[in-house]
Design an enzyme around this catalytic site. Structure first.
Site, PDB file in Angstrom:
ATOM      1  N   ASP A 122       0.851  -1.189   0.000  1.00  0.00           N
ATOM      2  CA  ASP A 122       0.000   0.000   0.000  1.00  0.00           C
ATOM      3  C   ASP A 122       0.885   1.237   0.000  1.00  0.00           C
ATOM      4  O   ASP A 122       2.016   1.203   0.495  1.00  0.00           O
ATOM      5  CB  ASP A 122      -0.905   0.015   1.232  1.00  0.00           C
ATOM      6  CG  ASP A 122      -1.995  -1.047   1.177  1.00  0.00           C
ATOM      7  OD1 ASP A 122      -2.500  -1.330   0.076  1.00  0.00           O
ATOM      8  OD2 ASP A 122      -2.340  -1.583   2.239  1.00  0.00           O
ATOM      9  N   ASP A 138      -6.951  -1.173  -4.646  1.00  0.00           N
ATOM     10  CA  ASP A 138      -8.010  -0.797  -3.706  1.00  0.00           C
ATOM     11  C   ASP A 138      -8.927   0.263  -4.306  1.00  0.00           C
ATOM     12  O   ASP A 138     -10.150   0.229  -4.127  1.00  0.00           O
ATOM     13  CB  ASP A 138      -7.413  -0.280  -2.397  1.00  0.00           C
ATOM     14  CG  ASP A 138      -6.599  -1.308  -1.649  1.00  0.00           C
ATOM     15  OD1 ASP A 138      -6.829  -2.524  -1.846  1.00  0.00           O
ATOM     16  OD2 ASP A 138      -5.712  -0.908  -0.862  1.00  0.00           O
TER      17      ASP A 138
END
Length: 174
Positions: A122, A138
């Site tokens: 991330d 995402d």
């Protein structure tokens, strides 16, 4: 004769779009891993967004972080279901197909991480509020999920071709 990819209602543009989104997701993750130290921040959009390299073995907000293998299986199953939904033409309208394509790209992007790294990379860190760090996959999942919900709840009845009632000679008036 049309290629198999076109049978069942999927057109090449959605397959290409899904592949491009997965590639963008993986390229951004690679660039972050090779240029930012784990846990470090790099300014991206001042006062809005930093690039922060973090890893996540769980799902959103690190839930189920002890069950990466289960999340990988769920991602794999969802990828297969979404690919089949596109291939079989679950949604006929381009907006519905786009929603499924976004969901598929997001599922595959994070599946690749879980399967080959054991964690998801991330990097997007929102600065103006307390929020989870997230990635391109995402974004695809959230945007695709919202689009699919809107399409199914509000637009599908208006945009999908209706199946005709049986043609046995009887009509609805009696």
């Amino acid at each position: 004769m049309r290629p198999l990819l076109f049978d069942g209602g999927i057109s090449m543009i959605y397959a290409i779009l899904a592949a491009v989104l997965v590639a963008v997701d993986q390229i951004v993750k690679y660039l972050v891993m090779t240029n930012i130290a784990l846990g470090e921040h790099v300014p991206f959009l001042p006062y809005l967004l930093d690039l922060t390299y973090v890893t996540n073995t769980g799902a959103a907000f690190s839930i189920f972080s002890e069950h990466t293998w289960a999340l990988a299986l769920v991602s794999l199953a969802m990828s297969v279901v979404l690919a089949l939904a596109l291939w079989k033409g679950l949604f006929k309208h381009p907006f519905g197909k786009l929603a499924l394509t976004l969901l598929l790209a997001g599922a595959v992007g994070n599946l690749i991480d879980r399967a080959f790294r054991g964690f998801v990379v991330d990097m997007f860190n929102v600065l103006f509020m307390d929020f989870a760090v997230f990635n391109v996959a995402d974004i695809c999942v959230v945007a695709g999920g919202i689009a699919a919900g809107i399409y199914y709840l509000l637009l599908m009845d208006k945009l999908e071709p209706r199946k005709e009632a049986g043609h046995d000679g009887a009509d609805a008036e009696g």
